[in-house]
Design an enzyme around this catalytic site. Sequence first.
Site, short mmCIF file in Angstrom:
data_model
loop_
_atom_site.label_atom_id
_atom_site.label_comp_id
_atom_site.label_asym_id
_atom_site.label_seq_id
_atom_site.Cartn_x
_atom_site.Cartn_y
_atom_site.Cartn_z
N LYS A 155 -67.45 46.68 -37.77
CA LYS A 155 -66.55 47.14 -38.26
C LYS A 155 -67.02 48.56 -39.35
O LYS A 155 -65.98 49.36 -39.58
CB LYS A 155 -66.01 45.78 -38.67
N ASP A 178 -56.26 44.16 -39.29
CA ASP A 178 -56.14 42.96 -40.56
C ASP A 178 -55.26 42.47 -41.26
O ASP A 178 -54.66 41.60 -41.99
CB ASP A 178 -57.30 43.04 -40.72
P1 ATR Z 1 -66.69 39.69 -42.19
O1 ATR Z 1 -65.79 41.24 -42.00
O2 ATR Z 1 -65.22 38.71 -41.58
O3 ATR Z 1 -65.31 39.62 -43.71
P2 ATR Z 1 -68.36 40.13 -43.55
O4 ATR Z 1 -68.30 41.32 -43.71
O5 ATR Z 1 -69.85 39.29 -43.35
O6 ATR Z 1 -67.45 39.58 -42.51
O7 ATR Z 1 -67.92 38.46 -44.79
C1 ATR Z 1 -68.46 37.68 -45.21
C2 ATR Z 1 -68.02 36.94 -46.42
O8 ATR Z 1 -68.28 35.64 -46.14
C3 ATR Z 1 -68.67 36.98 -47.55
O9 ATR Z 1 -67.54 36.87 -48.44
C4 ATR Z 1 -70.45 36.66 -47.38
O10 ATR Z 1 -70.57 36.10 -48.71
P3 ATR Z 1 -71.43 36.98 -49.42
O11 ATR Z 1 -70.68 38.99 -49.91
O12 ATR Z 1 -72.22 36.37 -50.81
O13 ATR Z 1 -72.56 37.11 -48.71
C5 ATR Z 1 -69.14 35.13 -47.21
N1 ATR Z 1 -69.97 33.83 -46.92
C6 ATR Z 1 -70.77 34.20 -46.23
N2 ATR Z 1 -71.18 32.38 -45.27
C7 ATR Z 1 -71.47 32.05 -47.44
C8 ATR Z 1 -71.80 31.59 -47.80
N3 ATR Z 1 -72.70 30.10 -46.90
N4 ATR Z 1 -71.45 30.52 -48.53
C9 ATR Z 1 -70.47 31.30 -49.72
N5 ATR Z 1 -69.57 31.88 -49.33
C10 ATR Z 1 -70.26 32.73 -47.59
#
Ligand code: ATR
Length: 290
Positions: A74, A110
């Site tokens: 994306k 979105d």
């Molecule tokens: P998307 O496009 O679906 O938003 P992304 O940009 O990879 O995917 O974002 C994933 C989000 O989920 C982020 O906010 C991530 O937190 P970080 O910025 O700290 O990486 C959050 N996330 C993923 N796994 C997590 C976990 N185990 N605990 C807390 N937050 C999580």
Amino acid sequence: MTGFELNGRKLVCGVMGDPVEHSVSPAMHNAAFRKLGLNYVYLPFRVSRDRLASAVEGIRALHMAGMNITIPHKVSIIPLLDEVDPLAQRIGAVNVVHNKDGRLTGGNTDAEGFLRLLKEQGIETHSLHAVVLGAGGASRAVCFALASLGSDITILNRTLQKARDCAEDMAKYTGRTFAALELNPDNLTKSLARADLLVNATSLGMAPHAGESPVNGKLLERRHIVVDIVYNPVVTRLLRDAEKAGARIIGGLNMLAWQGALSFEIWTGCRAPVDVMRRAAVQAMKRYAK
Ligand code: ATR
């Protein structure tokens, strides 16, 4: 015309991501094409990071009508496109590409999809206190949507800097300030005590980690409206806990259907049958769950 008759004038759309084998978008869009009798087909395309540029060139070379873009492309697709609309630029993520005579324009449905969802559910947002969990692409789309409606927003993210970046970008856009906090139990307790709307835009709770939730269920109350962006499982642990607390819950398939419907409208110029798309997505999820 059945819409699924294979003929030489078929217009091809699809989704590029990795993985894509569990995507419900093909079921959703093909159901809509069939419903309206449109001569389109929608296919899943697994594209690895190192082949993204070739795949994007393929959209032009193969005269595809349009493409949805999902994880992990994306953000990285942006420099490969001819144009990116202002909203997608502000959000920093593209989830839909439209091919007009070989010129590729990126957009983000979105954010508007989230707005349509709130409207459909009759949720008044201008006076809402919203708590948004996450600061990735999906979260930024939700935040920009809520900010455009005048909601007060607190963003909580595991990585604090990303929450701050999102809050600053929204401040530039709206001239208002937004709180950015680390996602931890203390901050959740404080923020939820004054929140009306909670949106989980992290991937926490997604299968195969379906037992997890970003929020302790004890913090949820009857007055909360809880939206989960995660749609696999259809009812996440967070939504189950919220339901137990008497809160109103809205599952991720609703937003998925709306972002899909808006992509469909960009490509076809026809009003999307959103209920048909939502039902097809639910059916596809049921098939995967078997
Ligand atoms: P998307 O496009 O679906 O938003 P992304 O940009 O990879 O995917 O974002 C994933 C989000 O989920 C982020 O906010 C991530 O937190 P970080 O910025 O700290 O990486 C959050 N996330 C993923 N796994 C997590 C976990 N185990 N605990 C807390 N937050 C999580």
